[in-house]
Enzyme design. Sequence first.
Site, short mmCIF file in Angstrom:
data_model
loop_
_atom_site.label_atom_id
_atom_site.label_comp_id
_atom_site.label_asym_id
_atom_site.label_seq_id
_atom_site.Cartn_x
_atom_site.Cartn_y
_atom_site.Cartn_z
N ASN A 10 -7.11 31.17 31.24
CA ASN A 10 -7.80 30.50 30.15
C ASN A 10 -8.14 31.58 29.13
OD1 ASN A 10 -9.52 29.14 28.45
ND2 ASN A 10 -11.17 28.87 29.96
N LYS A 12 -9.36 31.29 26.23
CA LYS A 12 -10.53 30.99 25.39
C LYS A 12 -10.20 31.30 23.93
CE LYS A 12 -13.35 31.61 29.42
NZ LYS A 12 -14.68 31.84 29.99
N HIS A 95 -14.06 21.98 30.12
CA HIS A 95 -14.55 23.31 30.46
C HIS A 95 -16.05 23.39 30.15
CE1 HIS A 95 -15.24 27.62 30.33
NE2 HIS A 95 -14.18 27.73 31.12
N GLU A 97 -17.77 25.50 28.72
CA GLU A 97 -18.09 25.95 27.35
C GLU A 97 -17.94 24.79 26.36
OE1 GLU A 97 -15.45 29.33 27.41
OE2 GLU A 97 -16.75 30.25 28.91
N GLU A 167 -15.80 25.59 38.70
CA GLU A 167 -16.27 26.82 38.06
C GLU A 167 -17.79 26.82 37.98
OE1 GLU A 167 -12.96 28.56 35.39
OE2 GLU A 167 -14.05 27.07 34.23
N GLY A 173 -17.67 34.60 33.30
CA GLY A 173 -17.82 35.70 32.35
C GLY A 173 -18.99 36.62 32.65
N SER A 213 -15.15 34.65 37.03
CA SER A 213 -15.06 36.09 37.32
C SER A 213 -14.04 36.45 38.40
CB SER A 213 -16.44 36.66 37.67
OG SER A 213 -17.32 36.52 36.57
P1 PGA Z 1 -13.97 34.21 33.67
O1 PGA Z 1 -13.76 32.75 33.02
O2 PGA Z 1 -12.81 34.43 34.62
O3 PGA Z 1 -13.95 35.15 32.50
O4 PGA Z 1 -15.27 34.19 34.38
C1 PGA Z 1 -13.30 31.66 33.79
C2 PGA Z 1 -13.27 30.43 32.95
O5 PGA Z 1 -14.19 30.21 32.16
O6 PGA Z 1 -12.32 29.61 33.04
#
Ligand code: PGA
Length: 249
Positions: A10, A12, A95, A97, A167, A173, A213
Amino acid sequence: MSRRKIVAGNWKMNMTPTQAVELVNTLKPLVANDEVDVVFCVPAINIIPAMEAAKGSNINIGAENMYFEDSGAFTGEISPLMLVDAGVKYVIIGHSERREYFGETDEIVNKKVLKAFAHNLTPIICCGETLTQREQGITIDFVRQQIKIAFQNVTAEQAKASVIAYEPIWAIGTGKVATTEQAQEVCAAIRVCIGEIYDQATADLIRIQYGGSVTADSAADLFSQSDIDGGLVGGASLKPDFGKIVNYK
Ligand code: PGA
């Protein structure tokens, strides 16, 4: 039950079109693996150049979002028809976010999931709890509710083909990866929930990723859990390390 693993990046809101082509070219040899489905979910503007760059490789290019209408006066949105025409097969839906910063509710997620299936796109449906919810001990109840609403009016055949990404928001993140036990526990609970909504055959076939992460160091342990069928990877999908995550064994 052996399900084919699926590892998705992803990206982003990262990478210009020029950088996207460079990154696909860098990662192409590193993510070669015929045993795993590999998907790069990229910003909409990068879909076509990334698709060109990925030609002839095992990389599938996916989208990070789409709208639940085919066309019309929805300035700034991307329609499923556009994704299909560009050759996209996978689209991330809901997601955290998008939920947190762009007001996506469970009901909107459900509309998008239904729309994705109407166009034969495979949704990667995201769910996951906040730190407060985990501390209150309501993680599984909360995630079950997200799943039940996301799958409303989705047929068993469609559910079998979908991908869920669990998630935990506190792990995204932050560098705080969930323990393999925590990740496995919730992924197993999601599978039970799918079994309740549909049947055991559907629960056995649906693929459930862990995200939050994930790194080259944590991937092998996570992906070898019985209910974890791969990962949705943010930060580490932009680096050569993504090759190690795809080739986690
Ligand atoms: P990350 O993000 O691996 O940077 O924690 C995962 C995601 O948001 O899909």
